[in-house]
Structures are given as structure tokens and as C-alpha cells.
Design an enzyme around this catalytic site. Structure first.
Site, short mmCIF file in Angstrom:
data_model
loop_
_atom_site.label_atom_id
_atom_site.label_comp_id
_atom_site.label_asym_id
_atom_site.label_seq_id
_atom_site.Cartn_x
_atom_site.Cartn_y
_atom_site.Cartn_z
N SER A 190 43.29 10.27 33.25
CA SER A 190 43.96 9.13 32.60
C SER A 190 43.72 7.84 33.36
O SER A 190 43.90 6.75 32.82
CB SER A 190 45.46 9.39 32.48
OG SER A 190 46.09 9.37 33.75
N CYS A 223 53.46 10.36 37.13
CA CYS A 223 52.88 11.61 37.64
C CYS A 223 51.74 12.13 36.74
O CYS A 223 51.81 11.99 35.52
CB CYS A 223 53.97 12.67 37.75
SG CYS A 223 55.24 12.22 38.94
N GLY A 226 47.48 9.07 37.99
CA GLY A 226 46.21 8.50 37.54
C GLY A 226 46.23 6.99 37.45
O GLY A 226 45.29 6.31 37.87
N ASP A 242 58.88 8.89 37.81
CA ASP A 242 58.66 10.08 37.01
C ASP A 242 59.43 11.23 37.64
O ASP A 242 59.72 11.20 38.84
CB ASP A 242 57.15 10.43 36.96
CG ASP A 242 56.79 11.25 35.72
OD1 ASP A 242 57.62 12.10 35.31
OD2 ASP A 242 55.70 11.05 35.16
N LYS A 308 51.40 5.66 21.90
CA LYS A 308 50.89 6.89 21.29
C LYS A 308 50.96 6.76 19.77
O LYS A 308 51.95 6.26 19.23
CB LYS A 308 51.71 8.10 21.76
CG LYS A 308 51.85 8.21 23.27
CD LYS A 308 50.50 8.29 23.98
CE LYS A 308 50.68 8.32 25.50
NZ LYS A 308 49.40 8.38 26.23
#
Length: 358
Positions: A190, A223, A226, A242, A308
Site C-alpha cells: 500500500s 498498520c 505502508g 491503529d 473506498k
């Protein structure tokens, strides 16, 4: 027929067609999209002859969401004899009243499995095609990036679209794809999404001012790290938020402050940070409102985040979310540029960069 050709990720043809339709309508340029599902490109046909040229000159590809490359179609060429693919292309262009002088030639294909089979053909034919175009006077002897570029886009071994892109509005990359090498020290792939965003969605001046050594950032949904990796590699101090586990070698840098908290309730430790980044898997409207809230509360100066996407009505979903962000910033009289891109390293998401005036 006046038309433009735009490339996209396979499966996003409907969204790209809807976007070009909306952008064209805003400019008073009307038409309709033509495409096949999962083909990786859209041909948009305009009702008026001059509209395709007007659209390409007025619409930079980096100011679209789903387009990777965009050019005005000059010819749609069927090739009967595969032993001579260049001849029919030359003949089709010769029939035109005017072929602009171009400084670059791109021989390209769609980003599909079928398209990848055409990669060898495109590479093989590029040099002799470049020589043939120069002989016709359509291509300068030396590459010139300040001139239009010629595109030959193969959809099959016996068919291609030929056209020109604007020097100020095109993608500089072959097939409109910015390919990056995965850094071996990153804990997840990512990281490439944020790296591409920093490289392509920020100007050199913005990147230097925002991602400077010592500046503070927050990574929501960090987490395994990335996106934090990209910030730490630029010597930024990161509050990594996270409930998961961060990569040990990132923690060892001394630049990461790990916070096992809910990203939707977190507040920056020192009241304000330079940059907020977020790649949480959550409904797009909820993430957009969270980002707008941080910006409006002055908890962050700038934000880069992913939304998303649902399976359907993706363009409409993104448009609605971004309009909400714009409205909230306007209410607080915050001046910022908002850029939204479906980057090459994105999948079912788009990346948004909200950058305040420096």
C-alpha cells in the site's frame, strides 16, 4: 466523427464515461461514451466536429478522476495485412486535411490481459513507426515535450486508434501509467499508493514544503505501516493510529509515535500537524467527513486520503463525497485545492489530496 479516447483501469469504463459526460456538459460540449466492459478504454463521441479538440485542450488528464490518458482521435484504423501495420496508419492520416506536428510518439495498449499480449508488438513497431512519421513531417527529429504528442493505441493486432494529446494536459507516462518500484523496507505494498500520490498530486513546491524533515503527520489506520513508511523516509514525525501492530523497523527509527486508538476519535497530540493521511477501510462519506472535520478544526493543514468505492455508481459516490468536503471547507472559508485521482496503484478506491494555499 469527433471523439476522444481515454484509458482507465479495466472495469471502470462506465465510471470514466460518466465522468467525461459530466465534464463535457460543464463545458457545453455534448456527446456520448462508447466502450466494451473490461476493455480498459472509452471512446467519447462528440456531436460537433470541433468539440473533441476543445475538450482535450481544456481538460488536463490529471484533473480527471478515472482517466489515465486522454487524446483526440484522428483515425480509427483497421489493418487487413498484418505484415504491414504502418502503411494503413500512414494512409489514414494522409487523407486528413491537417495533421499537427508532434514532438513525441506513444505506441500503447490497454492495461488488460489482452493488452499485455500487444506489448511486444507495440515495442517492436515503435521505432519504424517513429521513422515513418518523421519522414511524413508529423514528428520532430528530436523529442519535444512542449509540442502535442502522437498516440497510436492498439486495441488488437489488426486495429488501432491514432490521435494527438495536448502538451500541457497529457500524462507523461506510456499508457498513462506511473510505475514505481516497491521499496523492500516497506511493510506493505500500500506504500506505493501514497508514494504515487505524493509524486503526482503535489507540485514540487508543495511536496518540499509539506513533507519536510521534522514536520509532523498523522496516519489514521496506519498498520502495518505502508503509508507511515513514506513519511518516515522523508524524516517526518508520525503519529501512527491503529489497533494493529506496526512494523518493528519503523518503530526503531524513533520517528513513529504509535497510538492504538480509534481513528475516528483520535486527536493530534500537539493540537495540529502538517499532514493527515488515511487509508482506512470505511464508507467513503464517513471518511470524507472525518477528513473535512480535521481540516475545518485546523487539526491538520493538508490531507491525503483514500475513499473506498462501491461496486456501482462509483463516479457519483466520489462526486457526492467531494462536494461535501468542498462545502464544509467553504463554510469555514478555507482555501484549498482538491484533487481526486484513481491512481495506478489504487484498486477499488480513489486518492484525494486536499492542499491548502501555501
Amino acid at each position: 466523427m469527433s471523439s476522444v479516447l481515454a484509458y482507465c483501469r479495466p472495469g471502470y469504463e462506465v465510471d470514466l464515461g460518466n465522468e467525461i459526460l459530466a465534464l463535457g456538459t460543464e463545458k457545453g460540449l455534448y456527446g456520448y461514451p462508447q466502450f466494451k466492459a473490461n476493455s480498459g478504454f472509452v471512446q467519447f463521441v462528440f456531436h460537433q466536429d470541433a468539440d473533441a479538440s476543445s475538450f482535450v485542450k481544456s481538460q488536463p488528464v490529471d484533473q480527471t478522476i478515472f482517466a489515465r490518458q486522454l487524446f483526440e482521435v484522428l483515425a480509427d484504423v483497421d489493418i487487413e495485412d498484418k505484415s504491414d501495420r504502418i502503411g494503413p496508419i500512414i494512409s489514414s492520416l494522409t487523407e486528413l486535411a491537417d495533421v499537427p506536428s508532434c514532438g513525441l510518439l506513444f505506441v500503447e495498449h490497454a492495461d488488460t490481459e489482452a493488452g499485455k499480449e500487444l506489448a511486444k508488438l507495440c515495442k517492436k513497431i515503435a521505432v519504424p513507426m517513429r521513422q515513418a512519421f518523421r519522414k511524413q513531417g508529423w514528428l520532430t527529429k528530436a523529442e519535444q515535450t512542449n509540442l502535442p504528442a502522437m498516440h497510436v493505441f492498439f486495441t488488437d493486432t489488426d486495429r488501432c486508434f491514432v490521435g494527438v494529446s495536448d502538451s500541457k494536459g497529457r500524462s507523461p507516462f506510456a499508457n498513462g501509467i506511473c510505475r514505481l518500484k516497491f521499496p523492500s523496507q516497506s511493510p506493505s505494498r500500500s506504500t506505493l499508493k501514497l508514494e504515487e500520490a505524493l509524486l503526482l498530486m503535489l507540485t514540487d513546491e508543495q511536496r518540499e514544503a509539506i513533507c519536510r524533515p521534522g514536520a509532523r503527520a498523522v496516519d489514521l489506520g496506519a498498520c502495518p505501516g505502508g503509508w507511515t513508511y513514506q513519511l518516515v523516509s522523508r524524516e517526518m514525525h508520525v503519529e501512527a493510529v491503529d489497533n494493529g501492530k506496526m512494523a518493528d523497523h519503523l518503530m526503531a527509527t524513533g520517528l513513529v509515535d504509535y497510538r492504538p486508538e480509534d481513528g475516528f476519535r483520535y486527536k493530534p497530540q500537539f493540537g495540529q500537524v502538517e499532514l493527515l493521511v488515511c487509508d482506512m477501510i470505511e464508507k467513503p462519506d464517513r471518511v470524507a467527513d472525518l477528513m473535512a472535520s480535521w481540516l475545518c478544526k485546523r487539526w491538520t493543514n493538508h490531507a491525503i486520503f483514500n475513499l473506498k468505492l462501491p461496486m456501482k455508481r462509483r463516479y457519483e459516490t466520489v462526486y457526492t463525497a467531494i462536494q461535501s468536503v468542498k462545502a464544509q471547507l467553504a463554510e469555514q472559508k478555507i482555501r484549498a485545492t482538491i484533487n481526486v485521482r484513481h491512481l495506478y496503484h489504487d484498486r477499488d478506491e480513489v486518492t484525494v489530496a486536499v492542499i491548502r494555499a501555501l
